[in-house]
Design a protein around this motif. Structure first.
Motif, short mmCIF file in Angstrom:
data_model
loop_
_atom_site.label_atom_id
_atom_site.label_comp_id
_atom_site.label_asym_id
_atom_site.label_seq_id
_atom_site.Cartn_x
_atom_site.Cartn_y
_atom_site.Cartn_z
N HIS A 82 0.83 -1.21 0.00
CA HIS A 82 0.00 0.00 0.00
C HIS A 82 0.86 1.26 0.00
CE1 HIS A 82 -4.22 -1.35 0.29
NE2 HIS A 82 -3.63 -2.48 0.67
N ARG A 83 1.96 1.23 0.66
CA ARG A 83 2.85 2.40 0.65
C ARG A 83 3.48 2.60 -0.75
NH1 ARG A 83 5.19 1.69 6.47
NH2 ARG A 83 3.68 2.96 7.57
N ASP A 84 3.84 1.49 -1.39
CA ASP A 84 4.40 1.59 -2.76
C ASP A 84 3.35 2.14 -3.73
OD1 ASP A 84 6.90 0.71 -2.05
OD2 ASP A 84 6.56 -1.36 -2.70
N ARG A 85 2.08 1.75 -3.58
CA ARG A 85 1.01 2.24 -4.44
C ARG A 85 0.79 3.74 -4.26
NH1 ARG A 85 -3.62 -2.30 -3.43
NH2 ARG A 85 -2.54 -4.03 -4.45
N ALA A 86 1.01 4.21 -3.03
CA ALA A 86 0.75 5.62 -2.71
C ALA A 86 1.83 6.54 -3.29
CB ALA A 86 0.65 5.80 -1.20
N LYS A 87 2.94 5.97 -3.70
CA LYS A 87 4.05 6.80 -4.22
C LYS A 87 3.78 7.30 -5.60
CE LYS A 87 7.68 4.71 -1.49
NZ LYS A 87 8.93 3.99 -1.52
#
Length: 87
Positions: A82-87
């Motif tokens: 989810h953090r990678d998607r938010a980038k």
């Protein structure tokens, strides 16, 4: 999830027993991981019991999300995704 086999005696069935002996509630996991509990609950919606997520119910029929050790590891992976998607 680890399973163990229990033999009930001569002529009796063999059953598998679950080796999970503790779980951690979502508020505890959020505190330990330094994450927001509501955000983790949203992420946990992607998980299934096979992923180490269970619901624990009390007498008033209220429920709380809880995780096995395996579930916490899966949740950590989802956090990274989810953090990678938010980038």
């Amino acid at each position: 999830m680890e399973l163990d086999t229990a033999i009930l005696g001569p002529g009796r069935l063999i059953v598998q027993t679950n080796k999970i002996h503790h779980v951690f509630t979502i508020d505890r996991v959020a505190r330990d991981l330094g994450e927001d509990e509501e955000w983790l609950a949203d992420i946990a919606n992607e998980m299934e019991p096979e992923d180490g997520l269970i619901w624990v119910y009390n007498l008033s029929d209220g429920g709380v999300i809880a995780f096995t050790d395996f579930g916490i590891e899966n949740l950590r992976e989802l956090i990274l995704i989810h953090r990678d998607r938010a980038k």
